[in-house]
Design a protein around this motif. Structure first.
Motif, PDB file in Angstrom:
ATOM      1  N   MET A   1       0.840  -1.185   0.000  1.00 22.56           N
ATOM      2  CA  MET A   1       0.000   0.000   0.000  1.00 22.56           C
ATOM      3  C   MET A   1       0.884   1.247   0.000  1.00 22.56           C
ATOM      4  SD  MET A   1      -3.146  -1.136   0.002  1.00 22.56           S
ATOM      5  CE  MET A   1      -4.004   0.383   0.293  1.00 22.56           C
ATOM      6  N   LEU A   2       0.378   2.283  -0.633  1.00 24.43           N
ATOM      7  CA  LEU A   2       1.069   3.561  -0.671  1.00 24.43           C
ATOM      8  C   LEU A   2       0.124   4.664  -0.226  1.00 24.43           C
ATOM      9  CD1 LEU A   2       2.821   3.242  -4.142  1.00 24.43           C
ATOM     10  CD2 LEU A   2       3.888   2.982  -1.898  1.00 24.43           C
ATOM     11  N   ILE A   3       0.660   5.688   0.347  1.00 25.95           N
ATOM     12  CA  ILE A   3      -0.136   6.846   0.754  1.00 25.95           C
ATOM     13  C   ILE A   3      -0.507   7.643  -0.488  1.00 25.95           C
ATOM     14  CG2 ILE A   3      -0.073   9.026   2.041  1.00 25.95           C
ATOM     15  CD1 ILE A   3       1.956   7.620   3.925  1.00 25.95           C
ATOM     16  N   GLY A   4      -1.770   8.032  -0.575  1.00 28.94           N
ATOM     17  CA  GLY A   4      -2.214   8.913  -1.645  1.00 28.94           C
ATOM     18  C   GLY A   4      -2.598   8.235  -2.942  1.00 28.94           C
ATOM     19  N   ILE A   5      -2.417   6.929  -3.046  1.00 33.94           N
ATOM     20  CA  ILE A   5      -2.808   6.199  -4.255  1.00 33.94           C
ATOM     21  C   ILE A   5      -4.203   5.617  -4.015  1.00 33.94           C
ATOM     22  CG2 ILE A   5      -2.291   4.301  -5.840  1.00 33.94           C
ATOM     23  CD1 ILE A   5      -0.192   6.502  -5.939  1.00 33.94           C
ATOM     24  N   HIS A   7      -7.256   3.277  -3.788  1.00 37.43           N
ATOM     25  CA  HIS A   7      -7.241   1.822  -3.663  1.00 37.43           C
ATOM     26  C   HIS A   7      -7.785   1.097  -4.888  1.00 37.43           C
ATOM     27  CE1 HIS A   7     -11.452   2.431  -2.585  1.00 37.43           C
ATOM     28  NE2 HIS A   7     -11.624   1.168  -2.870  1.00 37.43           N
ATOM     29  N   VAL A   8      -8.581   1.752  -5.724  1.00 37.63           N
ATOM     30  CA  VAL A   8      -9.138   1.097  -6.915  1.00 37.63           C
ATOM     31  C   VAL A   8      -8.121   0.971  -8.045  1.00 37.63           C
ATOM     32  CG1 VAL A   8     -11.513   1.766  -6.391  1.00 37.63           C
ATOM     33  CG2 VAL A   8     -10.131   3.186  -7.917  1.00 37.63           C
ATOM     34  N   LEU A   9      -6.969   1.631  -7.906  1.00 39.15           N
ATOM     35  CA  LEU A   9      -5.932   1.546  -8.930  1.00 39.15           C
ATOM     36  C   LEU A   9      -4.981   0.406  -8.567  1.00 39.15           C
ATOM     37  CD1 LEU A   9      -5.142   5.326  -9.496  1.00 39.15           C
ATOM     38  CD2 LEU A   9      -6.763   3.861 -10.725  1.00 39.15           C
ATOM     39  N   SER A  10      -5.067  -0.659  -9.313  1.00 40.43           N
ATOM     40  CA  SER A  10      -4.234  -1.836  -9.053  1.00 40.43           C
ATOM     41  C   SER A  10      -2.785  -1.552  -9.454  1.00 40.43           C
ATOM     42  CB  SER A  10      -4.758  -3.029  -9.857  1.00 40.43           C
ATOM     43  OG  SER A  10      -4.545  -2.802 -11.252  1.00 40.43           O
ATOM     44  N   LEU A  42      -4.549  -5.643 -21.559  1.00 38.97           N
ATOM     45  CA  LEU A  42      -5.840  -5.695 -20.875  1.00 38.97           C
ATOM     46  C   LEU A  42      -5.627  -5.711 -19.372  1.00 38.97           C
ATOM     47  CD1 LEU A  42      -8.960  -6.108 -21.010  1.00 38.97           C
ATOM     48  CD2 LEU A  42      -8.489  -8.569 -21.035  1.00 38.97           C
ATOM     49  N   VAL A  43      -6.361  -4.841 -18.679  1.00 43.67           N
ATOM     50  CA  VAL A  43      -6.378  -4.829 -17.214  1.00 43.67           C
ATOM     51  C   VAL A  43      -7.805  -5.141 -16.786  1.00 43.67           C
ATOM     52  CG1 VAL A  43      -6.093  -3.431 -15.135  1.00 43.67           C
ATOM     53  CG2 VAL A  43      -4.526  -3.131 -17.052  1.00 43.67           C
ATOM     54  N   ARG A  44      -7.969  -6.141 -15.922  1.00 46.83           N
ATOM     55  CA  ARG A  44      -9.288  -6.491 -15.401  1.00 46.83           C
ATOM     56  C   ARG A  44      -9.550  -5.663 -14.145  1.00 46.83           C
ATOM     57  NH1 ARG A  44     -11.956  -9.397 -19.220  1.00 46.83           N
ATOM     58  NH2 ARG A  44     -13.572  -9.055 -17.667  1.00 46.83           N
ATOM     59  N   SER A  45     -10.698  -5.010 -14.152  1.00 46.72           N
ATOM     60  CA  SER A  45     -11.152  -4.231 -12.997  1.00 46.72           C
ATOM     61  C   SER A  45     -12.648  -4.474 -12.837  1.00 46.72           C
ATOM     62  CB  SER A  45     -10.864  -2.748 -13.246  1.00 46.72           C
ATOM     63  OG  SER A  45     -10.167  -2.181 -12.206  1.00 46.72           O
ATOM     64  N   ALA A  49     -16.858   0.293 -10.884  1.00 55.22           N
ATOM     65  CA  ALA A  49     -17.604   1.104 -11.845  1.00 55.22           C
ATOM     66  C   ALA A  49     -16.659   2.124 -12.474  1.00 55.22           C
ATOM     67  CB  ALA A  49     -18.760   1.820 -11.143  1.00 55.22           C
ATOM     68  N   ILE A  50     -16.991   2.557 -13.667  1.00 60.60           N
ATOM     69  CA  ILE A  50     -16.121   3.509 -14.357  1.00 60.60           C
ATOM     70  C   ILE A  50     -15.997   4.842 -13.620  1.00 60.60           C
ATOM     71  CG2 ILE A  50     -15.825   4.882 -16.470  1.00 60.60           C
ATOM     72  CD1 ILE A  50     -16.698   2.408 -18.056  1.00 60.60           C
ATOM     73  N   PRO A  51     -17.064   5.433 -13.068  1.00 61.33           N
ATOM     74  CA  PRO A  51     -16.863   6.721 -12.394  1.00 61.33           C
ATOM     75  C   PRO A  51     -15.811   6.690 -11.288  1.00 61.33           C
ATOM     76  CG  PRO A  51     -19.180   6.417 -12.826  1.00 61.33           C
ATOM     77  CD  PRO A  51     -18.495   5.108 -13.167  1.00 61.33           C
ATOM     78  N   GLU A  52     -15.782   5.632 -10.473  1.00 62.61           N
ATOM     79  CA  GLU A  52     -14.784   5.574  -9.406  1.00 62.61           C
ATOM     80  C   GLU A  52     -13.376   5.410  -9.976  1.00 62.61           C
ATOM     81  OE1 GLU A  52     -14.864   2.255  -6.592  1.00 62.61           O
ATOM     82  OE2 GLU A  52     -15.770   0.991  -8.127  1.00 62.61           O
ATOM     83  N   LEU A  53     -13.231   4.642 -11.044  1.00 61.61           N
ATOM     84  CA  LEU A  53     -11.919   4.490 -11.680  1.00 61.61           C
ATOM     85  C   LEU A  53     -11.485   5.783 -12.359  1.00 61.61           C
ATOM     86  CD1 LEU A  53     -12.341   0.910 -13.139  1.00 61.61           C
ATOM     87  CD2 LEU A  53     -10.570   1.626 -11.530  1.00 61.61           C
ATOM     88  N   LEU A  54     -12.404   6.431 -13.058  1.00 61.80           N
ATOM     89  CA  LEU A  54     -12.097   7.691 -13.732  1.00 61.80           C
ATOM     90  C   LEU A  54     -11.637   8.738 -12.726  1.00 61.80           C
ATOM     91  CD1 LEU A  54     -12.166   9.443 -16.333  1.00 61.80           C
ATOM     92  CD2 LEU A  54     -14.564   9.940 -15.775  1.00 61.80           C
ATOM     93  N   ASP A  55     -12.355   8.867 -11.628  1.00 57.47           N
ATOM     94  CA  ASP A  55     -11.984   9.836 -10.602  1.00 57.47           C
ATOM     95  C   ASP A  55     -10.600   9.524 -10.036  1.00 57.47           C
ATOM     96  OD1 ASP A  55     -12.671  12.112  -8.855  1.00 57.47           O
ATOM     97  OD2 ASP A  55     -12.621  10.596  -7.270  1.00 57.47           O
ATOM     98  N   ALA A  56     -10.346   8.263  -9.742  1.00 57.85           N
ATOM     99  CA  ALA A  56      -9.046   7.868  -9.194  1.00 57.85           C
ATOM    100  C   ALA A  56      -7.920   8.107 -10.202  1.00 57.85           C
ATOM    101  CB  ALA A  56      -9.084   6.398  -8.778  1.00 57.85           C
ATOM    102  N   MET A  57      -8.147   7.730 -11.454  1.00 58.81           N
ATOM    103  CA  MET A  57      -7.115   7.910 -12.476  1.00 58.81           C
ATOM    104  C   MET A  57      -6.772   9.370 -12.691  1.00 58.81           C
ATOM    105  SD  MET A  57      -8.290   5.082 -15.309  1.00 58.81           S
ATOM    106  CE  MET A  57      -7.310   5.833 -16.603  1.00 58.81           C
TER     107      MET A  57
END
Length: 142
Positions: A1-5, A7-10, A42-45, A49-57
């Motif tokens: 685990m890292l600070i500030g990353i 959690h939905v970003l593998s 290909l990355v499996r996620s 949902a896309i909104p949570e991934l989009l926000d994190a990315m």
């Protein structure tokens, strides 16, 4: 685990985001998208949902400021009466994270598939909203 990353970003997704260069594209694909048959990488996620991934990315990923539309959506097929409220959700996230007020171009379905084949990577998500696929063009850190 890292600070500030987020959690939905593998680790695999973080690696791909780091490898991408200016102008490379990444697809956030909904659950119906033929991701495996179209992806160079290909990355499996599936559980996300896309909104949570989009926000994190977009906390880490700059959108391309050298193009008019740094994001693309799959155009609704003529005659399909489906609504696309998720597009407004995406617009709000992009506005908040990148300041881009009008980020989207719409791309005809088969042209979108072809563009996805050329993308650096496709993220296969569990998103179930119709026409939820989105392509992001990477920018530069200034």
């Amino acid at each position: 685990m890292l600070i500030g990353i987020p959690h939905v970003l593998s680790p695999e997704l973080l690696k791909l985001l780091m490898e991408m260069g200016h102008g490379d594209e990444i697809v956030l694909a909904d659950a119906n998208f033929p991701a495996a048959s179209h992806a160079q990488r290909l990355v499996r996620s599936d559980g996300h949902a896309i909104p949570e991934l989009l926000d994190a990315m977009l906390k880490l990923f700059p959108l391309d400021s050298y193009v008019d539309k740094p994001a693309a959506l799959m155009q609704v097929v003529a005659g399909d009466s489906v609504e696309t409220p998720i597009w407004d959700t995406y617009a709000a996230i992009i506005q908040e994270r990148s300041g881009v007020a009008d980020p989207f171009e719409t791309v005809e379905r088969f042209a979108f598939y072809e563009r996805a084949r050329r993308a650096y990577a496709i993220i296969a998500t569990g998103e179930r909203a119709p026409y939820a696929n989105v392509i992001l063009k990477k920018g530069v850190i200034t």
